[in-house]
Design a protein around this motif. Sequence first.
Motif, PDB file in Angstrom:
ATOM      1  N   SER A 180     -11.039 -21.370 -86.341  1.00 24.42           N
ATOM      2  CA  SER A 180      -9.879 -20.835 -87.051  1.00 24.42           C
ATOM      3  C   SER A 180     -10.275 -19.599 -87.843  1.00 24.42           C
ATOM      4  CB  SER A 180      -9.282 -21.889 -87.996  1.00 24.42           C
ATOM      5  OG  SER A 180      -9.077 -23.120 -87.330  1.00 24.42           O
ATOM      6  N   GLY A 181      -9.254 -18.905 -88.358  1.00 20.79           N
ATOM      7  CA  GLY A 181      -9.478 -17.718 -89.180  1.00 20.79           C
ATOM      8  C   GLY A 181      -8.337 -17.539 -90.160  1.00 20.79           C
ATOM      9  N   ASP A 182      -7.932 -16.298 -90.380  1.00 22.58           N
ATOM     10  CA  ASP A 182      -6.722 -15.911 -91.109  1.00 22.58           C
ATOM     11  C   ASP A 182      -6.836 -15.983 -92.624  1.00 22.58           C
ATOM     12  OD1 ASP A 182      -3.883 -15.210 -91.427  1.00 22.58           O
ATOM     13  OD2 ASP A 182      -3.566 -17.323 -91.839  1.00 22.58           O
ATOM     14  N   VAL A 183      -7.533 -16.960 -93.187  1.00 25.03           N
ATOM     15  CA  VAL A 183      -7.453 -17.215 -94.622  1.00 25.03           C
ATOM     16  C   VAL A 183      -8.553 -16.520 -95.427  1.00 25.03           C
ATOM     17  CG1 VAL A 183      -6.144 -19.360 -94.459  1.00 25.03           C
ATOM     18  CG2 VAL A 183      -8.631 -19.428 -94.252  1.00 25.03           C
ATOM     19  N   HIS A 184      -9.340 -15.644 -94.775  1.00 26.38           N
ATOM     20  CA  HIS A 184     -10.284 -14.769 -95.470  1.00 26.38           C
ATOM     21  C   HIS A 184     -11.333 -15.534 -96.271  1.00 26.38           C
ATOM     22  CE1 HIS A 184      -7.552 -10.916 -95.371  1.00 26.38           C
ATOM     23  NE2 HIS A 184      -7.272 -11.741 -94.372  1.00 26.38           N
ATOM     24  N   SER A 185     -11.785 -16.654 -95.743  1.00 27.56           N
ATOM     25  CA  SER A 185     -12.784 -17.467 -96.431  1.00 27.56           C
ATOM     26  C   SER A 185     -13.441 -18.393 -95.417  1.00 27.56           C
ATOM     27  CB  SER A 185     -12.149 -18.269 -97.576  1.00 27.56           C
ATOM     28  OG  SER A 185     -10.908 -18.825 -97.207  1.00 27.56           O
ATOM     29  N   PHE A 186     -14.632 -18.874 -95.765  1.00 29.16           N
ATOM     30  CA  PHE A 186     -15.354 -19.818 -94.918  1.00 29.16           C
ATOM     31  C   PHE A 186     -14.933 -21.251 -95.272  1.00 29.16           C
ATOM     32  CE2 PHE A 186     -18.684 -16.391 -95.028  1.00 29.16           C
ATOM     33  CZ  PHE A 186     -18.747 -16.151 -93.660  1.00 29.16           C
ATOM     34  N   TRP A 187     -14.623 -22.052 -94.238  1.00 30.92           N
ATOM     35  CA  TRP A 187     -14.321 -23.467 -94.423  1.00 30.92           C
ATOM     36  C   TRP A 187     -15.038 -24.266 -93.336  1.00 30.92           C
ATOM     37  CZ3 TRP A 187      -9.799 -25.054 -97.576  1.00 30.92           C
ATOM     38  CH2 TRP A 187      -9.117 -23.967 -98.148  1.00 30.92           C
ATOM     39  N   VAL A 188     -15.454 -25.476 -93.684  1.00 29.99           N
ATOM     40  CA  VAL A 188     -15.890 -26.469 -92.704  1.00 29.99           C
ATOM     41  C   VAL A 188     -15.113 -27.740 -93.034  1.00 29.99           C
ATOM     42  CG1 VAL A 188     -17.810 -27.764 -91.728  1.00 29.99           C
ATOM     43  CG2 VAL A 188     -18.182 -25.423 -92.544  1.00 29.99           C
ATOM     44  N   ASN A 189     -14.296 -28.204 -92.086  1.00 30.11           N
ATOM     45  CA  ASN A 189     -13.375 -29.320 -92.348  1.00 30.11           C
ATOM     46  C   ASN A 189     -13.576 -30.452 -91.352  1.00 30.11           C
ATOM     47  OD1 ASN A 189     -12.070 -27.740 -94.346  1.00 30.11           O
ATOM     48  ND2 ASN A 189     -10.732 -26.818 -92.799  1.00 30.11           N
ATOM     49  N   ASP A 190     -13.498 -31.676 -91.860  1.00 31.76           N
ATOM     50  CA  ASP A 190     -13.326 -32.828 -90.983  1.00 31.76           C
ATOM     51  C   ASP A 190     -11.853 -32.900 -90.590  1.00 31.76           C
ATOM     52  OD1 ASP A 190     -15.965 -33.619 -91.150  1.00 31.76           O
ATOM     53  OD2 ASP A 190     -15.614 -35.061 -92.757  1.00 31.76           O
ATOM     54  N   VAL A 191     -11.575 -32.910 -89.321  1.00 33.34           N
ATOM     55  CA  VAL A 191     -10.196 -32.999 -88.834  1.00 33.34           C
ATOM     56  C   VAL A 191      -9.864 -34.471 -88.613  1.00 33.34           C
ATOM     57  CG1 VAL A 191      -8.563 -32.296 -87.055  1.00 33.34           C
ATOM     58  CG2 VAL A 191     -10.382 -30.724 -87.772  1.00 33.34           C
ATOM     59  N   LEU A 192      -8.883 -34.959 -89.366  1.00 33.34           N
ATOM     60  CA  LEU A 192      -8.534 -36.378 -89.338  1.00 33.34           C
ATOM     61  C   LEU A 192      -7.274 -36.617 -88.522  1.00 33.34           C
ATOM     62  CD1 LEU A 192      -9.080 -37.177 -93.136  1.00 33.34           C
ATOM     63  CD2 LEU A 192     -10.766 -37.221 -91.275  1.00 33.34           C
ATOM     64  N   GLY A 193      -7.190 -37.785 -87.922  1.00 33.96           N
ATOM     65  CA  GLY A 193      -5.967 -38.152 -87.225  1.00 33.96           C
ATOM     66  C   GLY A 193      -4.806 -38.309 -88.182  1.00 33.96           C
ATOM     67  N   ASP A 194      -5.103 -38.718 -89.413  1.00 31.89           N
ATOM     68  CA  ASP A 194      -4.093 -38.853 -90.463  1.00 31.89           C
ATOM     69  C   ASP A 194      -4.734 -38.358 -91.757  1.00 31.89           C
ATOM     70  OD1 ASP A 194      -2.245 -39.539 -92.369  1.00 31.89           O
ATOM     71  OD2 ASP A 194      -2.041 -41.634 -91.744  1.00 31.89           O
ATOM     72  N   PHE A 195      -4.324 -37.177 -92.212  1.00 33.23           N
ATOM     73  CA  PHE A 195      -4.954 -36.585 -93.388  1.00 33.23           C
ATOM     74  C   PHE A 195      -4.612 -37.338 -94.668  1.00 33.23           C
ATOM     75  CE2 PHE A 195      -5.187 -33.011 -90.422  1.00 33.23           C
ATOM     76  CZ  PHE A 195      -6.496 -32.598 -90.625  1.00 33.23           C
ATOM     77  N   ALA A 196      -3.628 -38.238 -94.621  1.00 34.72           N
ATOM     78  CA  ALA A 196      -3.321 -39.061 -95.782  1.00 34.72           C
ATOM     79  C   ALA A 196      -4.303 -40.222 -95.920  1.00 34.72           C
ATOM     80  CB  ALA A 196      -1.897 -39.596 -95.686  1.00 34.72           C
ATOM     81  N   ARG A 197      -5.185 -40.387 -94.942  1.00 36.00           N
ATOM     82  CA  ARG A 197      -6.177 -41.460 -94.973  1.00 36.00           C
ATOM     83  C   ARG A 197      -7.580 -40.869 -94.860  1.00 36.00           C
ATOM     84  NH1 ARG A 197      -5.012 -45.830 -90.610  1.00 36.00           N
ATOM     85  NH2 ARG A 197      -6.864 -46.679 -91.670  1.00 36.00           N
ATOM     86  N   PRO A 198      -8.117 -40.375 -95.960  1.00 37.87           N
ATOM     87  CA  PRO A 198      -9.427 -39.709 -95.915  1.00 37.87           C
ATOM     88  C   PRO A 198     -10.581 -40.646 -95.587  1.00 37.87           C
ATOM     89  CG  PRO A 198      -8.673 -39.939 -98.180  1.00 37.87           C
ATOM     90  CD  PRO A 198      -7.522 -40.345 -97.303  1.00 37.87           C
ATOM     91  N   ASP A 199     -10.338 -41.972 -95.583  1.00 34.00           N
ATOM     92  CA  ASP A 199     -11.387 -42.921 -95.242  1.00 34.00           C
ATOM     93  C   ASP A 199     -11.616 -43.002 -93.739  1.00 34.00           C
ATOM     94  OD1 ASP A 199      -8.703 -44.003 -95.267  1.00 34.00           O
ATOM     95  OD2 ASP A 199      -9.579 -45.974 -94.828  1.00 34.00           O
ATOM     96  N   GLN A 200     -10.717 -42.426 -92.944  1.00 35.96           N
ATOM     97  CA  GLN A 200     -10.859 -42.457 -91.494  1.00 35.96           C
ATOM     98  C   GLN A 200     -12.027 -41.585 -91.030  1.00 35.96           C
ATOM     99  OE1 GLN A 200      -7.119 -41.003 -89.961  1.00 35.96           O
ATOM    100  NE2 GLN A 200      -6.432 -43.069 -89.496  1.00 35.96           N
ATOM    101  N   PRO A 201     -12.688 -41.962 -89.936  1.00 33.30           N
ATOM    102  CA  PRO A 201     -13.675 -41.044 -89.361  1.00 33.30           C
ATOM    103  C   PRO A 201     -12.969 -39.840 -88.740  1.00 33.30           C
ATOM    104  CG  PRO A 201     -13.371 -42.949 -87.936  1.00 33.30           C
ATOM    105  CD  PRO A 201     -12.594 -43.236 -89.189  1.00 33.30           C
ATOM    106  N   PRO A 202     -13.576 -38.672 -88.763  1.00 35.86           N
ATOM    107  CA  PRO A 202     -12.935 -37.489 -88.178  1.00 35.86           C
ATOM    108  C   PRO A 202     -12.857 -37.594 -86.663  1.00 35.86           C
ATOM    109  CG  PRO A 202     -15.166 -36.976 -88.850  1.00 35.86           C
ATOM    110  CD  PRO A 202     -14.882 -38.363 -89.353  1.00 35.86           C
ATOM    111  N   ILE A 203     -11.860 -36.915 -86.102  1.00 46.13           N
ATOM    112  CA  ILE A 203     -11.780 -36.830 -84.639  1.00 46.13           C
ATOM    113  C   ILE A 203     -12.237 -35.478 -84.132  1.00 46.13           C
ATOM    114  CG2 ILE A 203      -9.894 -38.501 -84.580  1.00 46.13           C
ATOM    115  CD1 ILE A 203      -8.008 -36.197 -83.919  1.00 46.13           C
ATOM    116  N   ALA A 204     -12.405 -34.506 -85.029  1.00 46.32           N
ATOM    117  CA  ALA A 204     -12.845 -33.167 -84.640  1.00 46.32           C
ATOM    118  C   ALA A 204     -13.426 -32.482 -85.867  1.00 46.32           C
ATOM    119  CB  ALA A 204     -11.690 -32.346 -84.061  1.00 46.32           C
ATOM    120  N   THR A 205     -14.033 -31.335 -85.652  1.00 46.20           N
ATOM    121  CA  THR A 205     -14.562 -30.501 -86.734  1.00 46.20           C
ATOM    122  C   THR A 205     -13.927 -29.122 -86.639  1.00 46.20           C
ATOM    123  OG1 THR A 205     -16.668 -31.690 -86.697  1.00 46.20           O
ATOM    124  CG2 THR A 205     -16.637 -29.540 -87.777  1.00 46.20           C
ATOM    125  N   GLU A 206     -13.539 -28.579 -87.794  1.00 49.02           N
ATOM    126  CA  GLU A 206     -12.949 -27.244 -87.843  1.00 49.02           C
ATOM    127  C   GLU A 206     -13.890 -26.302 -88.584  1.00 49.02           C
ATOM    128  OE1 GLU A 206      -8.797 -24.979 -89.136  1.00 49.02           O
ATOM    129  OE2 GLU A 206      -9.334 -26.870 -90.139  1.00 49.02           O
TER     130      GLU A 206
END
Length: 291
Positions: A180-206
């Motif tokens: 990804s890009g656009d936001v003029h900053s570096f990010w590393v994110n765990d991509v969750l199936g449901d972002f309202a449940r941060p206890d879930q394991p990620p399904i992807a990395t951003e």
Amino acid sequence: MPFIVTWDDHEVENDYGGDTAGVTADPAAFLRRRAAAYQAYFEHMPLRPSALRRDGGVRLYRRFVFGDLATVHVLDTRQHRTAGPCPAADHLGGRILDDCSTVLNPAASMLGQAQEDWLRDSLARDGATWSVLAQQTLFSRLVLPNGPEARYSDIWDGYPASRERVLTALAQKPNPVILSGDVHSFWVNDVLGDFARPDQPPIATEFVTSCLASRNGPESLFGQAKALNPHVRHLDNRRAGYVLLDFDRARLTADLRAVDDLTDPNSACRSAGRFAVEAGRPGARPVQVAD
């Protein structure tokens, strides 16, 4: 060196989407501007002649296969997206939305129906170790300081139903990665199936790259992002640069490369962070930087 291109908004104008302007008040003038911008992009970028469509559009969503190591699915989240949620007559482009019921419209799409269908089919046929989505803007949920229901309309948060459909397709792949890009900053994110449940394991990395030659993102939006969003593993809104990725069958390594001083053409470029994703284990881990 060969390179693969896709656009975001500033090839035309800030925060536009589909046939809806982000800045230009006159709809007819905007469509003329967009047509000229699309033709200029086609004429000056390394695209095949077949990319230019009869209606003046440019077909940018496509895939590149690197043997059985990686498939890169290139997306276009600008040209085909549906109208943004809760438009305001006095405010074109992206804005912070709160109490906007239409943001949950299941028919809304960042990609448009044809591109969504193409992506679902392309991912289903992807047999590579790494399935990579190369696309424009922040994909992961971004809870804002304005409140838990507030959303910035121009990123994927403005189209959550469309994001859920993409997540469903990505969940079928062993090693999905989103660029990804656009936001003029570096990010590393765990991509969750449901972002309202941060206890879930990620399904992807951003991995989100910073800008190359511009100011960083608004501190009012991003200053508290890491504290408010537990899936954000790393955020650097101070430096500018690019992300260097190294794929092999066992792991993906991402090196966040940043310049010391944007105003100095001879500025040093050094690592601002390095992360690894192990094959079969979505989620990035920091690794030691030895510059």
